[in-house]
Design a protein around this motif. Structure first.
Motif, PDB file in Angstrom:
ATOM      1  N   ILE A  64       0.855  -1.201   0.000  1.00 42.09           N
ATOM      2  CA  ILE A  64       0.000   0.000   0.000  1.00 42.09           C
ATOM      3  C   ILE A  64       0.880   1.237   0.000  1.00 42.09           C
ATOM      4  O   ILE A  64       0.629   2.200  -0.725  1.00 42.09           O
ATOM      5  CB  ILE A  64      -0.952   0.007   1.220  1.00 42.09           C
ATOM      6  CG1 ILE A  64      -1.955  -1.134   1.138  1.00 42.09           C
ATOM      7  CG2 ILE A  64      -1.664   1.355   1.348  1.00 42.09           C
ATOM      8  CD1 ILE A  64      -2.804  -1.307   2.386  1.00 42.09           C
ATOM      9  N   HIS A  91      -6.590   1.362   3.511  1.00 40.93           N
ATOM     10  CA  HIS A  91      -6.123   1.792   2.198  1.00 40.93           C
ATOM     11  C   HIS A  91      -5.303   3.062   2.346  1.00 40.93           C
ATOM     12  O   HIS A  91      -5.212   3.628   3.428  1.00 40.93           O
ATOM     13  CB  HIS A  91      -7.276   1.946   1.200  1.00 40.93           C
ATOM     14  CG  HIS A  91      -8.320   2.944   1.598  1.00 40.93           C
ATOM     15  ND1 HIS A  91      -8.109   4.303   1.573  1.00 40.93           N
ATOM     16  CD2 HIS A  91      -9.586   2.768   2.026  1.00 40.93           C
ATOM     17  CE1 HIS A  91      -9.211   4.919   1.960  1.00 40.93           C
ATOM     18  NE2 HIS A  91     -10.124   4.012   2.250  1.00 40.93           N
ATOM     19  N   PHE A 104      -7.196   5.081  -4.487  1.00 40.89           N
ATOM     20  CA  PHE A 104      -7.708   3.865  -3.860  1.00 40.89           C
ATOM     21  C   PHE A 104      -9.233   3.809  -3.962  1.00 40.89           C
ATOM     22  O   PHE A 104      -9.915   3.374  -3.046  1.00 40.89           O
ATOM     23  CB  PHE A 104      -7.257   3.807  -2.393  1.00 40.89           C
ATOM     24  CG  PHE A 104      -5.769   3.647  -2.253  1.00 40.89           C
ATOM     25  CD1 PHE A 104      -5.211   2.387  -2.245  1.00 40.89           C
ATOM     26  CD2 PHE A 104      -4.944   4.745  -2.170  1.00 40.89           C
ATOM     27  CE1 PHE A 104      -3.836   2.220  -2.132  1.00 40.89           C
ATOM     28  CE2 PHE A 104      -3.577   4.592  -2.062  1.00 40.89           C
ATOM     29  CZ  PHE A 104      -3.015   3.330  -2.049  1.00 40.89           C
ATOM     30  N   GLU A 148     -10.949   0.370  -3.354  1.00 34.41           N
ATOM     31  CA  GLU A 148     -10.950  -0.008  -1.940  1.00 34.41           C
ATOM     32  C   GLU A 148     -11.958   0.829  -1.152  1.00 34.41           C
ATOM     33  O   GLU A 148     -12.664   0.325  -0.296  1.00 34.41           O
ATOM     34  CB  GLU A 148      -9.550   0.160  -1.326  1.00 34.41           C
ATOM     35  CG  GLU A 148      -8.546  -0.851  -1.822  1.00 34.41           C
ATOM     36  CD  GLU A 148      -7.795  -0.400  -3.080  1.00 34.41           C
ATOM     37  OE1 GLU A 148      -8.296   0.481  -3.801  1.00 34.41           O
ATOM     38  OE2 GLU A 148      -6.723  -0.953  -3.338  1.00 34.41           O
TER      39      GLU A 148
END
Length: 196
Positions: free
Chosen positions: A94, A152, A159, A162
């Protein structure tokens, strides 16, 4: 067997010692700045990564659209593991995706600042975690505090999948009907208030 001998003047010895000192200082500075290399990648994208004080940390989150409570929920000094395990490697994926990289900080001490996010679209208790080294954001995330929740990066556009999944999960309501609704004969009686 060979024997080597040589003579140096004081001037030559001072020059060699000074050169060695400059080399050592440069090596130390290079090693200490390794954690901020990925942060400089964020600067290239137009983001500020300064986090030396409260206003800079909150401004860092604001540039991604996140609003937080005025005070952090917690501030902890943590030491990152010397070697990345599977869990830290997944978390670092991430970080790499958002322009940070924790691998150069393995074994180093960092500060973890946690703030309650007040404007997360799905609602619920969501926090922003900022990992700070030497007054610079070097990583972090937006996370749900629920068990099995989400995590996230900072940028909701980067993102988006997500974020949408987290919103969908938060909006899902269990509307299933039980197989059998208990009748009065299956419900235990209320306890009397005078029994102790």
């Amino acid at each position: 067997m060979f024997i080597w001998s040589f003579r140096m003047s004081k001037r030559e010895l001072i020059i060699i010692a000074a050169g060695l000192a400059v080399f050592i200082i440069a090596a130390v500075l290079l090693i200490c700045s390794a954690g901020t290399e990925s942060a400089s990648a964020r600067l290239g994208q137009g983001y500020t990564v300064a986090a030396a004080d409260e206003s800079e940390r909150r401004e860092f989150l604001r540039q991604f659209g996140w609003q937080t409570e005025s005070e952090p929920v917690s501030v902890r000094e943590v030491t990152l593991p010397v070697q990345m395990d599977e869990r830290l490697s997944e978390y670092n994926a991430i970080q790499i995706r958002q322009g940070f990289d924790l691998s150069s900080l393995c074994g180093k001490r960092v500060k973890l600042w946690t703030y309650n996010v007040t404007n997360y679209p799905a609602g619920g208790k969501v926090v922003a975690n900022l990992i700070v080294k030497d007054g610079v954001v070097v990583g972090g995330d937006i996370s749900s505090v629920r068990t099995g929740g989400f995590s996230h990066g900072f940028d909701p556009n980067m993102f988006a999948a997500e974020t949408a999944a987290a919103q969908s999960e938060a909006l899902t309501v269990d509307r299933s009907v039980p197989d059998r609704i208990p009748t009065d004969e299956h419900v235990p009686p209320e306890p009397d208030g005078d029994e102790e």
